[in-house]
Design a protein around this motif. Sequence first.
Motif, PDB file in Angstrom:
ATOM      1  N   ASN A  55      50.182 -38.398  51.337  1.00  9.84           N
ATOM      2  CA  ASN A  55      49.703 -38.027  52.670  1.00  9.84           C
ATOM      3  C   ASN A  55      49.236 -36.571  52.737  1.00  9.84           C
ATOM      4  N   THR A  56      49.338 -35.852  51.653  1.00 13.74           N
ATOM      5  CA  THR A  56      48.881 -34.457  51.586  1.00 13.74           C
ATOM      6  C   THR A  56      47.498 -34.342  50.953  1.00 13.74           C
ATOM      7  N   THR A  57      46.876 -35.463  50.640  1.00 11.42           N
ATOM      8  CA  THR A  57      45.573 -35.473  49.985  1.00 11.42           C
ATOM      9  C   THR A  57      44.497 -34.907  50.909  1.00 11.42           C
ATOM     10  N   GLU A  58      43.632 -34.096  50.356  1.00  9.04           N
ATOM     11  CA  GLU A  58      42.474 -33.596  51.105  1.00  9.04           C
ATOM     12  C   GLU A  58      41.429 -34.703  51.146  1.00  9.04           C
ATOM     13  N   PRO A  59      40.872 -35.003  52.312  1.00  7.06           N
ATOM     14  CA  PRO A  59      39.857 -36.055  52.394  1.00  7.06           C
ATOM     15  C   PRO A  59      38.670 -35.818  51.462  1.00  7.06           C
ATOM     16  N   SER A  60      38.347 -34.565  51.192  1.00  9.37           N
ATOM     17  CA  SER A  60      37.232 -34.257  50.301  1.00  9.37           C
ATOM     18  C   SER A  60      37.478 -34.776  48.882  1.00  9.37           C
ATOM     19  N   ALA A  61      38.741 -34.950  48.491  1.00 13.19           N
ATOM     20  CA  ALA A  61      39.060 -35.482  47.165  1.00 13.19           C
ATOM     21  C   ALA A  61      38.655 -36.943  47.032  1.00 13.19           C
ATOM     22  N   LEU A  62      38.466 -37.624  48.163  1.00 15.72           N
ATOM     23  CA  LEU A  62      38.110 -39.046  48.156  1.00 15.72           C
ATOM     24  C   LEU A  62      36.663 -39.296  48.568  1.00 15.72           C
ATOM     25  N   ALA A  63      36.008 -38.298  49.121  1.00 17.62           N
ATOM     26  CA  ALA A  63      34.705 -38.488  49.769  1.00 17.62           C
ATOM     27  C   ALA A  63      33.690 -39.226  48.902  1.00 17.62           C
ATOM     28  N   SER A  64      33.518 -38.817  47.661  1.00 19.36           N
ATOM     29  CA  SER A  64      32.498 -39.454  46.819  1.00 19.36           C
ATOM     30  C   SER A  64      32.894 -40.872  46.400  1.00 19.36           C
ATOM     31  N   ALA A  65      34.178 -41.170  46.386  1.00 22.11           N
ATOM     32  CA  ALA A  65      34.651 -42.488  45.957  1.00 22.11           C
ATOM     33  C   ALA A  65      34.690 -43.505  47.097  1.00 22.11           C
ATOM     34  N   LEU A  66      34.732 -43.061  48.329  1.00 25.55           N
ATOM     35  CA  LEU A  66      34.922 -43.973  49.462  1.00 25.55           C
ATOM     36  C   LEU A  66      33.943 -45.154  49.501  1.00 25.55           C
ATOM     37  N   PHE A  85      48.898 -40.128  59.342  1.00 24.78           N
ATOM     38  CA  PHE A  85      48.095 -40.537  60.495  1.00 24.78           C
ATOM     39  C   PHE A  85      46.827 -39.683  60.593  1.00 24.78           C
ATOM     40  N   SER A  86      46.984 -38.383  60.404  1.00 27.68           N
ATOM     41  CA  SER A  86      45.830 -37.474  60.448  1.00 27.68           C
ATOM     42  C   SER A  86      44.861 -37.774  59.317  1.00 27.68           C
ATOM     43  N   LEU A  87      45.385 -38.013  58.133  1.00 27.50           N
ATOM     44  CA  LEU A  87      44.535 -38.331  56.993  1.00 27.50           C
ATOM     45  C   LEU A  87      43.754 -39.616  57.243  1.00 27.50           C
ATOM     46  N   ALA A  88      44.398 -40.602  57.842  1.00 26.31           N
ATOM     47  CA  ALA A  88      43.718 -41.868  58.143  1.00 26.31           C
ATOM     48  C   ALA A  88      42.537 -41.637  59.079  1.00 26.31           C
ATOM     49  N   ARG A  89      42.731 -40.855  60.117  1.00 25.96           N
ATOM     50  CA  ARG A  89      41.632 -40.569  61.058  1.00 25.96           C
ATOM     51  C   ARG A  89      40.469 -39.885  60.337  1.00 25.96           C
ATOM     52  N   LEU A  90      40.794 -38.940  59.474  1.00 25.81           N
ATOM     53  CA  LEU A  90      39.745 -38.215  58.753  1.00 25.81           C
ATOM     54  C   LEU A  90      38.983 -39.136  57.792  1.00 25.81           C
ATOM     55  N   ILE A  91      39.685 -40.039  57.155  1.00 26.63           N
ATOM     56  CA  ILE A  91      39.035 -40.985  56.236  1.00 26.63           C
ATOM     57  C   ILE A  91      38.117 -41.932  57.016  1.00 26.63           C
ATOM     58  N   ARG A  92      38.561 -42.406  58.167  1.00 28.33           N
ATOM     59  CA  ARG A  92      37.704 -43.263  58.991  1.00 28.33           C
ATOM     60  C   ARG A  92      36.482 -42.484  59.483  1.00 28.33           C
ATOM     61  N   ARG A  93      36.683 -41.241  59.895  1.00 30.29           N
ATOM     62  CA  ARG A  93      35.550 -40.422  60.350  1.00 30.29           C
ATOM     63  C   ARG A  93      34.554 -40.167  59.238  1.00 30.29           C
ATOM     64  N   ALA A  94      35.028 -40.179  57.992  1.00 27.42           N
ATOM     65  CA  ALA A  94      34.137 -39.985  56.841  1.00 27.42           C
ATOM     66  C   ALA A  94      33.319 -41.247  56.543  1.00 27.42           C
ATOM     67  N   LEU A 100      42.456 -49.908  55.275  1.00 30.12           N
ATOM     68  CA  LEU A 100      43.252 -48.686  55.271  1.00 30.12           C
ATOM     69  C   LEU A 100      44.705 -49.108  55.472  1.00 30.12           C
ATOM     70  N   ARG A 101      45.550 -48.720  54.520  1.00 40.68           N
ATOM     71  CA  ARG A 101      46.938 -49.187  54.497  1.00 40.68           C
ATOM     72  C   ARG A 101      47.903 -48.013  54.584  1.00 40.68           C
ATOM     73  N   ALA A 102      48.890 -48.141  55.460  1.00 40.66           N
ATOM     74  CA  ALA A 102      49.999 -47.188  55.526  1.00 40.66           C
ATOM     75  C   ALA A 102      51.116 -47.768  54.666  1.00 40.66           C
ATOM     76  N   SER A 103      51.622 -46.990  53.733  1.00 39.74           N
ATOM     77  CA  SER A 103      52.608 -47.496  52.795  1.00 39.74           C
ATOM     78  C   SER A 103      53.837 -46.598  52.790  1.00 39.74           C
ATOM     79  N   GLY A 104      54.979 -47.172  53.130  1.00 39.98           N
ATOM     80  CA  GLY A 104      56.208 -46.385  53.084  1.00 39.98           C
ATOM     81  C   GLY A 104      57.138 -46.707  54.227  1.00 39.98           C
ATOM     82  N   ARG A 105      57.877 -45.700  54.647  1.00 41.80           N
ATOM     83  CA  ARG A 105      58.949 -45.895  55.599  1.00 41.80           C
ATOM     84  C   ARG A 105      58.470 -45.717  57.041  1.00 41.80           C
ATOM     85  N   LEU A 106      57.631 -46.632  57.497  1.00 40.89           N
ATOM     86  CA  LEU A 106      57.199 -46.633  58.886  1.00 40.89           C
ATOM     87  C   LEU A 106      58.044 -47.602  59.691  1.00 40.89           C
TER      88      LEU A 106
END
Length: 168
Positions: A55-66, A85-94, A100-106
Motif C-alpha cells: 500500500n506504499t507503492t507510488e502510482p507512477s511505478a505502475l503507470a506504464s504497466a496498467l 484506499f488512497s492508492l486505489a483512487r489514484l490507480i483508478r484516476r490513472a 482492483l483488489r484489496a488484500s489483507g485484514r479488512l
Amino acid sequence: MALISDGRFIEDGWRRLADEEALPKDGRIIVSLPRLEHSLEALAPGASLGVIVPNTTEPSALASALPRLGLVSIVFPAFADGRGFSLARLIRRAGFNGELRASGRLLADQYAHALGCGFDTVEIPDDLAERQDESQWAAARAAHARSYQRGYVAPGSILEARRKAAAK
C-alpha cells in the motif's frame, strides 16, 4: 484466503505466484511488484497478468504497466492502515479499468468505503472470514449502496441521484 465480490464469497480465478516460481505459459497469474517488469516482457501480450503491491507503492511505478494488467491487488497489512484506499483512487484516476483488489485484514465495516475507492473485490484471510461471514459482507454492501463520494460505486453518488430526481 476468501475472496468477496458483490457481498458474496466467490472462487478466485487468479493464481498468485511465489517469487521463485517459474512463469507459466498461460492462465491468470499474479506476480509481485519486483517481478512485474520481467513478467510483462516474458509473457505474450494477450496473457492475463496481475500484480500485488504494497500500500506504499507510488502510482507512477505502475503507470506504464496498467494498460497490460488485468488485476492490481493492494495489500492492507492492518485494518487501521488506510493508505491502500488512497492508492486505489489514484490507480483508478490513472485510467485502470481492470479488477482492483484489496488484500489483507479488512473488515466488513470498511467494505462500502473500499467500493467507493474503486475496489472490485476484497481478499481476506481465512481466520477473518470465519469471524465475518458472507452475511456480514452482504449487509455492509446493502447498508451503503450509495455514497456522497463521486467515484466507482455502480449506482452512483447520493448527489447524482438527487440531481436526477430534481430534473424529473
